[in-house]
Design an enzyme around this catalytic site. Structure first.
Site, PDB file in Angstrom:
ATOM      1  N   GLU A 119       0.676  -1.320   0.043  1.00 33.40           N
ATOM      2  CA  GLU A 119       0.086   0.083   0.023  1.00 33.40           C
ATOM      3  C   GLU A 119       0.885   1.312   0.083  1.00 33.40           C
ATOM      4  O   GLU A 119       0.258   2.250  -0.538  1.00 33.40           O
ATOM      5  CB  GLU A 119      -0.946  -0.061   1.201  1.00 33.40           C
ATOM      6  CG  GLU A 119      -2.088  -1.247   1.160  1.00 33.40           C
ATOM      7  CD  GLU A 119      -3.045  -0.646   0.117  1.00 33.40           C
ATOM      8  OE1 GLU A 119      -3.790   0.269   0.082  1.00 33.40           O
ATOM      9  OE2 GLU A 119      -3.061  -1.779  -0.885  1.00 33.40           O
ATOM     10  N   SER A 403     -36.688 -32.318  47.399  1.00 37.72           N
ATOM     11  CA  SER A 403     -35.818 -32.778  48.263  1.00 37.72           C
ATOM     12  C   SER A 403     -34.244 -32.581  48.382  1.00 37.72           C
ATOM     13  O   SER A 403     -33.385 -33.089  49.103  1.00 37.72           O
ATOM     14  CB  SER A 403     -35.947 -34.407  48.347  1.00 37.72           C
ATOM     15  OG  SER A 403     -37.319 -34.546  49.102  1.00 37.72           O
TER      16      SER A 403
END
Length: 771
Positions: A119, A403
């Site tokens: 680039e 329970s």
């Protein structure tokens, strides 16, 4: 004779040399055609200078009045949050933008050079703009380029466009971009600009920034990229979609490879790569594009739980979390979570047939696994798919646990002792004997009965079974309601609640109130709460609050998480005594199906009133897991009975929940060496201790008070007076009979309670029961 040189010359006069004329320097009257309308060179030069001066002045003025923006645009601020399994592999990403900012030091230098080679090779020497490139782009677009403004931008210009400006393609934006780029280059270091660029530029596949690109194209973090891979990612910057070799033609592939060669050759030219290194390089094929996992399946439940933890503990606020950029490493074990998901879905698929049995419609499962001692949540089952069922069943607190609450009653008795008729506190042990007959009247320590609607409360046992005189250990094996309800009254409901909270249940749990029926599991802690509380017994009394996040970072910086303090609510003898009793539930009680785990295990079944829910919560020294099952109407969200589900007359905690628990635990712990509990937790408590004769009870009958007897003294006798609570505010209907069917976790025999005063002098104490 002298002549006047100023006068006209005659034919005989001798003329001097004719002066040379300069270009365009002749009277306009002597110019012919088009030339007579052209300005002189001096005029033309003056005009050009004036225009250039005006242009430079204008540029200078624009330069002076154009600031470098202080804030970046919204798109550039947005990042994704990345959520990881405990092993570092990715769960999913959330956020509108797939971006995760990383520091420049985390990006390999070869990858940085590859981007520069593609680039902007003069990046470190230019002033932020490329004059020739900008002019070329302007001329091309002035000529009507069909693709909008053409390239020619430096990395600085691209960064300015991505971060500070919009993506509109106009000459004005391009000019402003150049001005800001020059000013930025004079005020910010090149490294800062390069960092910003690499974290903001688009690479395709929805990936913004080099870290997201590394994951999207190679499934790795940026720090693991090779030179070849970095060069390919640099190629993508030119045309992200067109340069994706997984989505292009053969001709497009050849073009991409040529561009890849160009990048690597450029690195050699800039001496960032040696010719020898370049010679051996082969194009690195990227992985196929992957659909975003996002929150489908189990992912949403995991993300929701981790997010809620961070917000509830004020680690981050919601706005900052939504802005993204965080890397969240969770405690969730990928393999265990997948095994848990598969176990539940397989069991439901094998057992249920919604098309043929209406009772099989609306069945749901809640499950969670916690690591004893550490508090790390390693697996949950919140539902089949978060995008279709967003309620996390593993964390909801509206399903009664029955329970499975009884171990907290036992723990309270072992730690605090029981109050006798004289107000003294006596120590108990798992061998303490109680009256286990059905429909025994539950009494206060002073002998007065607990009343419901003016009638003595008799919660009853599942299926109306009489057990006679029975030890607390054997009563746990058989899940005897009358024994543990009376034990809860003898200890004190407030101490029972405290014992449950100390073990790990949140104090805010709905229904966790100091009333007589609390011992039967009328409260509604979540599956995660139960797994965490049982983990306290597995860790020999050490308790840590469960947590789902191990590590949090943002842009490479670590964010502090809450400390994980260890509490010691029970000493090792008390905790190990609970484990010893719960091992008996597996070895010779309602949880016998868990023996198929083939390693030491402890646990408790639970089945609630009207069969509205069924549970098994159990643990090994290495893992504590809860497995709950219930049924819900999709339209009204009302709880429905499990009776008839899977063709069973009743779904007990010892059936489907225990089967799923065992299958999951066997797979989750596969490959791990079996760990033994402490030696003192071994069995031997499976029957009544005939050496203990319970005093003050006489001949056991269904209506006789369940008065405890103790074995040999185990310590000092306490003298704490029983606590009291405010008067009752209401009553419930009288008890109903237990549903028919086989044994399981201790079925419910009366309805949920309202507040019940513990005071023995209270005229009436409404109570309820779930087992």
């Amino acid at each position: 004779m002298a002549h006047d040189s100023s006068g006209p010359s005659g034919p005989g006069d001798v003329q001097g040399p004719t002066p040379r004329r300069r270009l365009f320097d002749y009277p306009r009257s002597n110019r012919r055609g088009l030339r007579r309308w052209l300005p002189s060179f001096k005029h033309l030069l003056t005009f050009v200078l004036l225009v250039l001066s005006g242009l430079f002045a204008a540029v200078g003025l624009v330069y002076a009045v154009t600031p470098v923006p202080h804030t970046v645009n919204a798109q550039a601020r947005q990042q994704s949050n990345v959520w990881y399994w405990s092993d570092g592999s990715e769960i999913t990403r959330t956020g509108t933008t797939n971006r995760q900012t990383v520091p420049l030091a985390a990006i390999p230098i070869d990858v940085q050079h590859a981007v520069l080679a593609a680039e902007d090779r003069s990046f470190f020497s230019n002033a932020g703009v490329s004059i020739t490139g900008t002019v070329r782009a302007l001329l091309r677009n002035a000529a009507g380029g069909s693709d909008g403004l053409q390239g020619g931008s430096t990395i600085t210009q691209q960064y300015v466009k991505n971060v500070y400006l919009t993506q509109e393609q106009t000459l004005g934006r391009k000019f402003k971009e150049a001005i800001i780029s020059v000013k930025l280059d004079r005020t910010v270091s090149k490294d800062e600009i390069l960092t910003g660029y690499l974290n903001s530029v688009y690479f395709g596949r929805g990936a913004y920034g080099i870290q997201a690109a590394a994951q999207a194209y190679y499934g790795i973090d940026v720090g693991q990229l090779t030179v070849e891979q970095g060069a390919y990612l640099a190629v993508l910057l030119n045309a992200p979609s067109a340069n994706d070799v997984r989505n292009t033609t053969e001709a497009g592939r050849r073009r991409v490879l040529a561009r890849w060669d160009y990048v690597l050759d450029g690195m050699v030219k800039e001496k960032w790569l040696t010719p020898e290194q370049r010679a051996g390089m082969v194009f690195p094929e990227p992985i196929d594009p992957r659909p975003a996992a996002n929150l489908a399946g189990v992912n949403g439940y995991l993300v929701e739980m981790a997010k809620r933890y961070l917000l509830d503990h004020d680690v981050v606020d919601e706005d900052r979390l939504d802005a993204g950029g965080y890397a969240i490493t969770t405690t969730f074990d990928k393999r265990m979570t997948e095994v848990l998901q598969q176990t539940v879905q397989d069991q439901l698929a094998q057992s249920l047939d919604p098309a043929e049995r209406s009772a099989d419609v609306g069945v749901r499962v809640a499950a969670a696994s916690v690591e004893p001692g550490s508090g790390r949540i390693v697996a949950i089952y919140g539902g089949p798919n978060y995008v279709r069922q967003f309620v996390n069943d593993a964390t909801r607190r509206d399903v009664q646990v029955g329970s499975t609450f009884k171990p907290f009653v036992l723990a309270a008795g072992l730690r605090d002792g029981v109050q006798d008729r004289d107000g003294r506190r006596d120590r108990i042990s798992p061998r303490t004997v109680y009256n286990g007959n059905d429909n025994v009247v539950i009494r206060y320590p002073n002998g007065k009965p607990v009343l419901q609607d003016g009638v003595p409360w008799q919660p009853g046992n599942e299926d109306g079974v009489d057990y006679g005189q029975i030890t607390l250990a054997r009563a746990m094996d058989k899940s005897v309601n009358t024994v543990y309800t009376q034990l809860g009254m003898d200890v004190g409901p407030d101490r029972v609640v405290r014992a449950a909270v100390d073990a790990g249940l949140p104090a805010s749990t709905p229904g966790l109130q100091p009333i007589p029926s609390v011992s039967l599991g009328t409260s509604t802690p979540s599956a995660l709460d139960m797994a965490s509380a049982y983990a306290t017994f597995a860790a020999e009394g050490k308790q840590r609050a469960p947590y789902p996040v191990d590590r949090l970072t943002r842009s490479g910086d670590t964010v502090d998480l809450p400390d994980h303090d260890t509490e010691n609510p029970y000493d090792d003898q008390e905790a190990n005594a609970v484990t010893q009793v719960l091992r008996g539930v597996v070895d010779s009680g309602t949880g016998f199906r868990a023996q198929a785990l083939n390693r030491p295990a402890a646990g408790k079944t639970g089945t609630t009133d009207d069969n509205r829910s069924a549970w098994f919560v159990g643990y090994t020294p290495d893992l504590s897991t809860s497995m709950g099952m219930f049924r819900e109407d999709a339209a009204t969200h009302a709880f429905l009975s499990l009776s008839g589900v899977a063709g069973l007359e009743r779904v007990d905690g010892g059936n489907l929940p225990t089967r799923m628990w065992t299958t999951y635990m066997r797979a989750a712990l596969a490959g791990q060496k079996a760990t033994d509990f402490p030696e003192e937790t071994a069995g031997g408590l499976g029957g009544p201790d005939t050496s203990l004769v319970p005093p003050n009870t006489g001949t056991a009958t269904p209506s006789a008070p369940a008065t405890p007897t103790t074995g040999p003294p185990t310590g000092d006798t306490g003298t704490t007076a029983p606590p009291t609570t405010p008067p009752a505010t209401g009553t419930r209907p009288p008890a109903t009979s237990a549903p028919p069917g086989g044994s399981g976790g201790g079925g419910a025999t009366s309805r949920p309670p309202s507040n019940v005063p513990e005071s023995p002098d209270a005229p009436e104490s409404p109570a309820a029961a779930v087992t």
